[in-house]
Design an enzyme around this catalytic site. Structure first.
Site, PDB file in Angstrom:
ATOM      1  N   SER A 144       0.845  -1.190   0.000  1.00  0.00           N
ATOM      2  CA  SER A 144       0.000   0.000   0.000  1.00  0.00           C
ATOM      3  C   SER A 144       0.892   1.256   0.000  1.00  0.00           C
ATOM      4  O   SER A 144       1.739   1.420  -0.864  1.00  0.00           O
ATOM      5  CB  SER A 144      -0.950  -0.035   1.203  1.00  0.00           C
ATOM      6  OG  SER A 144      -1.908   0.976   1.151  1.00  0.00           O
ATOM      7  N   ASP A 201      -8.843  -6.292  -4.677  1.00  0.00           N
ATOM      8  CA  ASP A 201      -8.431  -4.995  -4.137  1.00  0.00           C
ATOM      9  C   ASP A 201      -9.010  -3.906  -5.031  1.00  0.00           C
ATOM     10  O   ASP A 201      -8.523  -3.651  -6.126  1.00  0.00           O
ATOM     11  CB  ASP A 201      -6.908  -4.908  -4.101  1.00  0.00           C
ATOM     12  CG  ASP A 201      -6.387  -3.601  -3.517  1.00  0.00           C
ATOM     13  OD1 ASP A 201      -7.200  -2.712  -3.206  1.00  0.00           O
ATOM     14  OD2 ASP A 201      -5.151  -3.485  -3.381  1.00  0.00           O
ATOM     15  N   HIS A 230      -8.106  -4.989  -0.305  1.00  0.00           N
ATOM     16  CA  HIS A 230      -6.805  -4.339  -0.156  1.00  0.00           C
ATOM     17  C   HIS A 230      -6.002  -4.938   0.995  1.00  0.00           C
ATOM     18  O   HIS A 230      -4.776  -5.043   0.921  1.00  0.00           O
ATOM     19  CB  HIS A 230      -7.020  -2.840   0.074  1.00  0.00           C
ATOM     20  CG  HIS A 230      -5.753  -2.050   0.115  1.00  0.00           C
ATOM     21  ND1 HIS A 230      -4.859  -2.003  -0.935  1.00  0.00           N
ATOM     22  CD2 HIS A 230      -5.205  -1.275   1.098  1.00  0.00           C
ATOM     23  CE1 HIS A 230      -3.828  -1.235  -0.619  1.00  0.00           C
ATOM     24  NE2 HIS A 230      -4.017  -0.788   0.610  1.00  0.00           N
TER      25      HIS A 230
END
Length: 384
Positions: A158, A324, A357
């Protein structure tokens, strides 16, 4: 490389360390900031050639505590303890792993809640806006302090993946591999919108006091809780939420025709938001989400990402997850295509995982075996 569960233990209790820097750091905004402190943890041992160091970069609400437990709390395992440790994909029997708490955070490094030496009061809203570039520059200074001229790998998921990418751009000779997981080269308009709604929830809280709530002995808990709820929704996939919660009612078999908690998902989000508001700093949330918004290495090249990556010299591993929807596979593929256009070394995996995610934090065997195999290759390069 196969992961042997018998040897995949935690690194055990880990003491945080601090590094103080008196020389100001010139930020991307043009402002100079200092003195400042960075808190970090290390796992494993640095080999004699100093070639086996791995930097782990953290995401929004994480910290330097990547693996192991805290001496004061044996149950408080690091946020990536399933990834980093003896016999784990990033094997601390082979690698010297470093986790750094970023500047502006609220877990020990200098941030908005720290004392401003010029005033004797917490920085609060006076803390400067920091960027991914600034974090990487500060991490490079820490590497200098530790005598590490080149990392075997810089890795993150991320927002941590953005930092790994920035390392490959800003310090191309100082890493041999960049491992970028569930990330993107820039936020979409939708992602910026989510961040803005979260920030507005915080600054609209009456307890925010224009960012100087610490001096007022208050905390904008309601706004911070709502911000976390908004963010948490984007970390999960629709299928994952449906499987965990569906439309299940809480404490009743029928509707109560009111506006308190009725569905299990509402209870879960409120719990996550309220818990978050007890340990995270609101100004830090504003800073980090803005750093997310600003990251865009292609901006200096008229939007051409391939040109932005022209100077990259390391090998690259990118991983995305099919569910995601915050940083979908298309965003990783854009980076892969930009690297290939420059004839850079790049491997890419798209993993079918149900967790959205947050899949980059999960213990998915396919994902972990992939990372383990890649780090086995890195280890052989390093002679460990």
């Amino acid at each position: 490389m196969a992961i042997n569960p018998k040897h995949a233990a935690s690194v055990g209790p880990v003491e945080p360390q601090t590094a103080d820097f008196s020389e100001p750091l010139v930020l991307k905004s043009g402002q100079s900031f200092g003195p400042y402190q960075l808190v970090y943890e290390t796992y494993g041992a640095l080999n004699s050639s100093r070639s086996n160091a791995v930097l782990i970069c953290h995401a929004l609400n994480a910290s330097h505590h990547v693996a192991g437990s805290r001496p004061d709390d044996p149950q408080a395992l690091g946020w990536w303890d399933n990834m980093v440790g003896p016999g784990k994909p990033v094997d601390t029997n082979r690698f010297f792993v470093i986790g750094v708490n970023n500047l502006g955070s609220c877990f020990g490094s200098t941030g908005p809640a720290s004392t401003n030496p010029a005033t004797g009061q917490p920085y609060g809203a006076d803390f400067p806006v920091v960027t991914v570039d600034d974090w990487v520059d500060a991490q490079a200074r820490l590497a200098d302090r530790l005598g590490i001229q080149q990392f075997a790998a810089v890795m993150g998921g991320s927002l941590g993946g953005m930092q790994a990418m920035q390392w490959s751009i800003a310090y191309p000779d100082r890493l041999r591999h960049a491992v970028v997981i569930a990330s993107t080269a820039r936020l979409s308009a939708q992602n910026i919108a989510f961040n803005e709604v979260a920030r507005r929830a915080i600054v609209s809280d009456p307890e925010f006091h224009s960012g100087h709530y610490v001096a007022k002995n208050s905390v904008p808990k309601t706004g911070l809780s709502v911000a976390r709820m908004i963010g948490h929704i984007t970390y999960l996939s629709d299928d994952d939420m449906a499987e965990k919660f569906g439309r299940q009612l809480r404490g009743s078999d029928d509707y109560r025709f009111g506006f308190d908690v009725e569905f299990e998902i509402e209870s879960y989000l409120r719990y996550q938001g309220e818990k978050f508001s007890t340990y995270f700093d609101a100004n830090t949330y504003l800073l980090i989400t803005r750093a997310l918004d600003y990251f865009d290495p292609a901006k200096a090249f008229s939007g051409n990402l391939s040109q932005a990556l022209a100077g990259v010299r390391c090998s690259n591993l990118l991983i995305s997850f099919t569910t995601d929807w915050r940083f979908p596979p298309e965003r990783s593929r854009e980076i892969v295509e930009a690297l290939l256009a420059q004839r850079k070394s790049v491997s890419y995996a798209e993993i079918d995982a149900p967790h959205g995610h947050d899949a980059f934090l999960m213990n998915d065997p396919r994902y972990h075996h992939l990372v383990a195999a890649y780090f086995d290759r890195i280890g052989k390069e390093c002679g460990v």
